[in-house]
Enzyme design. Structure first.
Site: not given
Ligand code: T46
Length: 141
Positions: A57-59
């Site tokens: 749930l991130h980049a």
């Protein structure tokens, strides 16, 4: 045949493999060879017994990583802001390169799942984008 990859900054990684028949298999990952960067950090994720566990749930803005499932299985979703792609990882010899600017999530872990990550840099929270709207703004800038 694996399906074509339609997201940017993402590719299949196949390790060099030495098969010793009944004595097992050796898989080899070397910087700037099988792994398309200099490896600075290795971490692994395990203890994934909660059936609805969700990670990622991130980049990352700049970090390059290769993910392997060295035991068990899990699913990986990568999203470049235009396209999304899903991968099923269950083979320790086959990983996925997840480059910069890819929103990614990991889910549907088997109980015995162990995820091994080879990373191009040290941990730096400043490199993370943990909000999806901010990620879209970042890739569309
Ligand atoms: C990624 C996916 C594939 C550290 O202090 N040092 C580290 O090297 C790492 C990886 C994490 N942390 C801290 C940061 C958070 O407070 O550990 C905590 C959990 O990290 P996070 O929620 O980012 O974990 P995942 O599994 O969602 O993501 C991890 C990596 O952090 C990330 O870079 O791409 O695995």
């Amino acid at each position: 045949m694996p399906e074509d990859i339609k997201v940017k900054n993402c590719q299949y990684i196949d390790l060099k493999q030495v098969v010793d028949e009944k004595d097992g298999v050796l898989s080899i990952a070397e910087s700037n060879r099988e792994i398309p960067f200099e490896i600075k950090r290795i971490y692994y994720i395990y203890g994934l017994t909660y059936p609805k566990a969700l990670r990622g749930l991130h980049a990352h803005k700049a970090l390059k990583q290769v993910l392997f499932c060295v035991n068990g299985s899990f699913k990986l979703m990568v999203d470049d802001g235009l396209n999304k792609q899903y991968f099923y990882l269950a083979d320790p010899n086959h990983g996925i390169y997840v480059g910069p600017e890819l929103w990614h999530t990991m889910f549907e872990f088997s109980d015995n799942c162990i995820i091994l990550v080879l990373s191009s840099d040290y941990y730096d929270e400043v490199d993370y984008i943990r909000n999806y709207e901010a990620f879209l703004a970042h890739v569309r800038r």
